[in-house]
Structures are given as C-alpha cells and as structure tokens.
Design an enzyme around this catalytic site. Structure first.
Site, PDB file in Angstrom:
ATOM      1  N   HIS A  85       3.437  19.409 -13.830  1.00 27.57           N
ATOM      2  CA  HIS A  85       3.013  18.227 -13.067  1.00 27.57           C
ATOM      3  C   HIS A  85       4.084  17.143 -13.104  1.00 27.57           C
ATOM      4  O   HIS A  85       4.873  17.039 -14.041  1.00 27.57           O
ATOM      5  CB  HIS A  85       1.640  17.707 -13.509  1.00 27.57           C
ATOM      6  CG  HIS A  85       1.573  17.019 -14.831  1.00 27.57           C
ATOM      7  ND1 HIS A  85       0.937  17.553 -15.931  1.00 27.57           N
ATOM      8  CD2 HIS A  85       2.041  15.809 -15.236  1.00 27.57           C
ATOM      9  CE1 HIS A  85       1.016  16.711 -16.935  1.00 27.57           C
ATOM     10  NE2 HIS A  85       1.691  15.641 -16.557  1.00 27.57           N
TER      11      HIS A  85
ATOM     12  N   GLU B  73      -1.054  17.126 -10.378  1.00 24.54           N
ATOM     13  CA  GLU B  73      -1.338  18.372 -11.084  1.00 24.54           C
ATOM     14  C   GLU B  73      -1.141  19.582 -10.163  1.00 24.54           C
ATOM     15  O   GLU B  73      -1.087  19.428  -8.934  1.00 24.54           O
ATOM     16  CB  GLU B  73      -2.791  18.339 -11.573  1.00 24.54           C
ATOM     17  CG  GLU B  73      -3.081  17.251 -12.607  1.00 24.54           C
ATOM     18  CD  GLU B  73      -2.695  17.664 -14.024  1.00 24.54           C
ATOM     19  OE1 GLU B  73      -1.789  18.510 -14.194  1.00 24.54           O
ATOM     20  OE2 GLU B  73      -3.300  17.122 -14.966  1.00 24.54           O
TER      21      GLU B  73
ATOM     22  N   ASP C   3       1.957   6.085 -12.317  1.00 29.55           N
ATOM     23  CA  ASP C   3       0.555   6.473 -12.487  1.00 29.55           C
ATOM     24  C   ASP C   3      -0.132   5.649 -13.564  1.00 29.55           C
ATOM     25  O   ASP C   3       0.504   4.860 -14.268  1.00 29.55           O
ATOM     26  CB  ASP C   3       0.445   7.980 -12.792  1.00 29.55           C
ATOM     27  CG  ASP C   3       1.380   8.431 -13.916  1.00 29.55           C
ATOM     28  OD1 ASP C   3       2.027   7.574 -14.545  1.00 29.55           O
ATOM     29  OD2 ASP C   3       1.459   9.638 -14.163  1.00 29.55           O
TER      30      ASP C   3
ATOM     31  N   ASN D 143       2.568  21.924 -17.459  1.00 27.72           N
ATOM     32  CA  ASN D 143       2.122  22.783 -16.355  1.00 27.72           C
ATOM     33  C   ASN D 143       2.879  22.475 -15.062  1.00 27.72           C
ATOM     34  O   ASN D 143       2.478  22.878 -13.985  1.00 27.72           O
ATOM     35  CB  ASN D 143       0.609  22.642 -16.129  1.00 27.72           C
ATOM     36  CG  ASN D 143       0.202  21.213 -15.774  1.00 27.72           C
ATOM     37  OD1 ASN D 143       1.057  20.345 -15.592  1.00 27.72           O
ATOM     38  ND2 ASN D 143      -1.087  20.973 -15.667  1.00 27.72           N
TER      39      ASN D 143
END
Ligand code: GLP
Length: 251
Positions: free
Chosen positions: A140, A145, A69, A138
C-alpha cells in the site's frame, strides 16, 4: 522501468540521500508543494530537513505541504494521529508557515465532504511537485490498500488487517487501531510531478521487488509507480536485497 534507483548502505544514508533531493527541489522552487508520508521510514529524512532548516541551508518559509493520510476518528492532539506525527517530526520544527500545511481531518463531521475538499485543495495549489512515499508490507501507498483503483481520489478507506497489525505498535492494544483512514488516492499520487519512494529494512525487500519488478496489478498498489515518469526510489541495502537477484545493482 524508468525509475532511478538509489541504493545506500544504511538507513541514515538513505535518509540523507532523500533529504538532499527534497532540499534540491525546495531550492529550485521555494514555493514547491510537497506531499508527505507518515510512518517510521521517512523520520530520518524529516530529521535531516529539520537540521538543514536550522542550519539555514534551506528555508521552507514559502513551501507548502500536504499530508497523505490520517486515521478516521482520532483527535488531532492524540499522539497516535498522523496530525500529531507530522507536526512533531517536521512542521513545528522548521520555518514552514502553518497556513501552508494541510492535513486531512479524520474527525470531520462530513468525511465525504472533507475528502472532496482536500482533493480540490491540492488541485488549487497547483498539484504536488514532490511526493514522498513509504510502502506498506502489502504494497500500500499512503492508505491506498490492495484493490484501490488506479484513478482513485482522496477518500475514506477500510484498513486491511495487515496494515492495522503493522501499526499496532503505536497503540496500547491492537484493537485500538482505527479501522478506517482518509487517504489521497492512487490517481492523486500519480499526478505528482516527482515521486520519491523510500524503503528500509529486510522486511520491505519482498514488497519492493514486487512493486518495482513484478506485474503491475491492483493487488500491489505500489506497482503502479512503474508507470510514473519521474520516480526516484531510495533504499537501504536490506530493502534492496531482492532487487539484485538476477539483475544488476544500479547506483
Ligand atoms: C502507514 C502509512 C503509509 C506508510 C506505511 C509504512 O500505513 N499510511 O504512508 O508508508 O504505513 O510505514 P513504515 O514506514 O512505518 O513501514
């Protein structure tokens, strides 16, 4: 769950154990295609790879690597870009050929086109043999996400506030953290032939439990890894802290 879980005493041993797996893969297939994560977690692994390449224990001269990414809008030369990170931590310090390294361009004029061509570039290279992942608080993976689709491909995503906060330490002001990223998709991730998930530190214990022992759900993207056929999880004691409750520790 079919994952192999390796629990090490500390971050250094976690990094060494993960590096051994990567080196093993490169020795078995020198032209292997790697998928590489950014973040603080894999830094020790990359340091071990640099050391091994320097000692000539392994050569990355035929290896290919795709970064997972990148932030949208940051210049490649910006020290906070993932481009800068991976060059600085790995690519510029081992014998990998520049033409065999791939990083999404977060400043591309046509981001949609950039995403589609990155996805097909991975395909054209035969797909990812070994994917190295960290995990966000979280759940991800890369920048996939919560809410990401199981079959998602490389695309532009909006970063969650929690993710922007977690990455704010690298920026002068939290408001400078980009609001979007380019990321390979959960579908791209799941197509990798082998996956190594790394996590260290107490603050990852909760999300590691949710990802590996919780329900498979869109709200914890990493939980999809429970269905992968060749997953190895390498943790330090602290990150494994909540896995053991009620369950047996596996070596
Ligand atoms: C970022 C990256 C992820 C990484 C995650 C955790 O959001 N896009 O690939 O896994 O952060 O980073 P860290 O290892 O610093 O906790």
């Amino acid at each position: 769950m079919r994952a192999k879980i390796i629990i090490t005493d500390n971050y250094q041993l976690m990094s060494e154990a993960a590096a051994r797996l990567v080196i093993e893969q490169i020795k078995k297939k020198p032209n292997a295609v790697l998928g590489l994560a950014t973040g603080a977690t894999p830094i020790g692994l990359y340091e071990n790879l640099v050391k091994a390449a320097w000692l000539k224990t392994v050569s990355l001269s035929q290896t290919k690597a795709f970064l997972l990414d990148e932030y949208v809008g940051l210049n490649k030369a910006d020290s906070r870009s993932f481009h800068y990170f991976i060059k600085n931590k790995l690519f510029d310090r081992v014998d990998i050929k520049k033409e065999n390294t791939f990083i999404p361009d977060g400043q591309a004029q046509d981001l949609k086109k950039e995403c589609a061509s990155y996805e097909s570039l991975i395909k054209r290279h035969g797909g990812i043999d070994l994917l190295i992942l960290g995990i966000g608080l979280n759940g991800h993976l890369a920048f996939d996400e919560p809410g990401s689709e199981i079959d998602s491909k490389t695309r532009v995503v909006k970063l969650k506030e929690q993710t922007r906060r977690a990455n704010a330490a690298y920026f002068k002001k939290p408001s400078q953290v980009p609001r979007q990223g380019i990321t390979i998709g959960l579908g791209t991730i799941m197509k990798a032939r082998k996956i190594i998930l790394l996590a260290a530190g107490e603050n990852k214990a909760g999300v590691i439990r949710r990802a590996l022992k919780g329900k498979i759900t869109k709200s914890v993207p990493a939980s999809i890894l429970q269905t992968h056929k060749n997953l190895t999880v390498v943790l330090d004691q602290a990150a494994a802290g909540e896995l053991m409750a009620g369950g047996k520790r596996r070596k």
